[in-house]
Scaffold this active site. Structure first.
Site, PDB file in Angstrom:
ATOM      1  N   HIS A  95      44.340  -8.862  17.387  1.00 41.69           N
ATOM      2  CA  HIS A  95      44.643  -7.900  18.452  1.00 41.69           C
ATOM      3  C   HIS A  95      45.089  -6.591  17.830  1.00 41.69           C
ATOM      4  O   HIS A  95      45.882  -6.607  16.898  1.00 41.69           O
ATOM      5  CB  HIS A  95      45.762  -8.449  19.340  1.00 41.69           C
ATOM      6  N   LYS A 130       0.806  -1.226   0.000  1.00 41.29           N
ATOM      7  CA  LYS A 130       0.000   0.000   0.000  1.00 41.29           C
ATOM      8  C   LYS A 130       0.841   1.279   0.000  1.00 41.29           C
ATOM      9  O   LYS A 130       0.382   2.322  -0.430  1.00 41.29           O
ATOM     10  CB  LYS A 130      -1.001  -0.009   1.155  1.00 41.29           C
TER      11      LYS A 130
END
Ligand code: NAI
Length: 472
Positions: A451, A36
């Site tokens: 890391h 819609k």
């Protein structure tokens, strides 16, 4: 009536419906979607997930420049807000996303019909969808072998606090305020309340969150919820837990909200109220009753493992059926629905459905909470690692929060992971992947983590399940 017969007609082009359409198209089905709105993507893309995250990102930059640059040694004059520009950027982000779906529809040969669809009378073995075309009052009928209902949900209104689109609003309007409210009262400390409360607080509004329960985000691990609240309070958000809103009336240019809480009755003066107390399935006008489709007391539609309702050939997914009202749940259901229709045996892994609250810090979780495990009498071990001890979080100067891993004591199998901290929304994916593949805490602990990264907190929390964390 169009002479064309579709394999599948989908009512609703949100993250459930549009994804189901694309997957069904990929599998060779002839698909029509009835939507819609003028654009695809439903609430999520048009007035939910995407615009709210665009504003969360923009307001985060604004607050970062204002409150945190100096700690990084960057001295600037206080930043000024151009709200109009911020909103225009948000609208542009939405447009790019909705245009993207329209492109994908073309690519996959999906027919899009703009209008309101409802289940029509059957034509022999075939199902029909009646469509009212907006602005014309004209109707069209599509015919197909199956119908998928994917119309989503709408915001729940509170008695005595009717949405007026201006001062008492749902998330839709709170994403487009023309000016920063002076005092925004948020009713409901759920996902919408905390996220949009954060946006306006960062942009300068005073924000008071009124929540009926004793804690926010009812489905979140208690320790995670407490940590998030502490952090939001530090940023200036005010919370009234165990508090009910009775009414709101006009008072001068503003609103007077009357509340009843643990310490008695009180009144709050504000200029805007955001009601974010949950959503309800959007089934009105779909013709469910006439079609004989069973709707549960909760308003949700009952479906079987193929997402089929009690009426053969009519299916439903997303916010219309049981489970959390989350875009990624609806999309996954859309994919599995299409694949099962095609004879494949997929399933939605509901146990590993992540939930994310995009505040700062973010909160994200997957699997069981500690409260659930206690309630179920499961023997579990806890591993926890604070971002305060994570090198990358220190570099970022974002050390609030933790990673918590809950694992079965005997086997070490991970049962739940809860993260409050920087970029928890991205970090949770590792947790979802690990749990989906049945990982133990040791499996996660043995996995390389680059890391320095925030993800190292996950590895450390996994090590802590076995009391072997290195950095705590
Ligand atoms: P919610 O269900 O997340 O939270 C509603 C909150 O309102 C609850 O804490 C509830 O206890 C409280 N509440 C209910 N009635 C109340 C009352 N009368 N007074 C005070 N508090 C009251 O609902 P929300 O935030 O409206 O979100 C709707 C849906 O959208 C949810 O299903 C949510 O999962 C989804 N959503 C998800 C997001 C995400 O994944 N980040 C973002 C936004 C929405």
């Amino acid at each position: 009536m169009s002479a064309e017969i579709f394999d599948l007609i989908i009512i609703g082009g949100g993250p459930g419906g549009y994804v189901a359409a694309i997957r069904a198209g990929q599998l060779g089905m002839k698909v029509a979607v009835v939507e819609k709105r003028q654009t695809l993507g439903g609430v999520c893309l048009n007035e939910g997930c995407i615009p709210s995250k665009a504003l969360l990102d923009s307001s985060e930059h604004f607050a970062f420049a204002r409150d945190k640059f100096a700690r990084h040694g960057i001295i600037i004059p206080p930043p000024e807000l151009d709200l109009e520009k911020m909103m225009a950027r948000k609208d542009d982000v939405v447009k790019k996303n909705t245009d993207g779906i329209a492109f994908l529809f073309k690519k996959n040969g999906i027919t899009l019909v703009q209008g309101s669809g409802s289940i029509g009378k059957k034509a022999g073995d075939l199902h029909c969808v009646d469509i009212v075309i907006p602005g014309h009052g004209k109707t069209e009928v599509l015919t197909g072998r199956r119908i998928l209902l994917a119309t989503g949900s709408s915001a729940i209104e509170l008695p005595g606090l009717h949405f007026d689109g201006e001062r008492i609003v749902s998330a839709r309007e709170a994403l487009s305020f023309a000016a920063v409210p002076e005092h925004l009262v948020v009713i409901g400390a759920g996902f919408i309340g905390l996220e949009l409360g954060s946006v306006w607080m960062r942009l300068g509004a005073k924000v008071t969150v009124v929540e009926m329960l004793e804690k926010p985000l009812p489905t979140m691990d208690g320790q995670a919820a407490d940590t998030l609240v502490r952090s939001l309070k530090k940023q200036g958000m005010k919370f009234l837990f165990g508090t009910k809103v009775n009414s709101a009336v006009s008072e001068g240019n503003g609103l007077k909200v009357s509340v009843s809480g643990l310490s008695g009755d009180d009144e709050i003066l504000c200029d805007r109220i955001l009601v974010a107390v949950g959503r309800k399935p959007l089934t009105a006008g779909l013709g469910l009753e006439e079609a004989g489709i069973v709707v549960e007391k909760s308003g949700r539609i009952s479906v079987d493992e193929n997402f089929q309702t009690n009426v053969p050939g009519i299916y439903a997914i997303g916010d219309l059926i049981a489970g959390p009202m989350l875009a990624h749940k609806a999309s996954e259901e859309g994919v599995v629905f299409a694949e099962r229709l095609h004879g494949e045996g997929g399933r939605v892994e509901y146990e590993y459905l992540p939930g994310v609250c995009y505040t700062w810090p973010e909160a994200a979780s997957v699997g069981k909470t500690e409260e659930q495990l206690k309630h179920e009498g499961v023997d579990y071990a806890v591993g926890k690692f604070n971002f305060l001890a994570n090198g990358r979080a220190r570099c970022m100067d974002e050390t609030d929060g933790f990673v918590k891993i809950l694992a079965e004591k005997e086997s070490g199998r991970i049962l739940g992971i809860h993260i409050v901290g920087p970029r928890a929304s991205d970090l949770i994916t590792e947790a979802v992947t690990a749990m989906t593949f049945g990982a133990t805490a040791e499996d996660l602990a043995m996995t390389f983590h680059a890391h320095p990264t925030l993800a190292e907190a996950i590895k450390e929390a996994a090590l802590d399940v076995m009391k072997r964390a290195i950095h705590s």
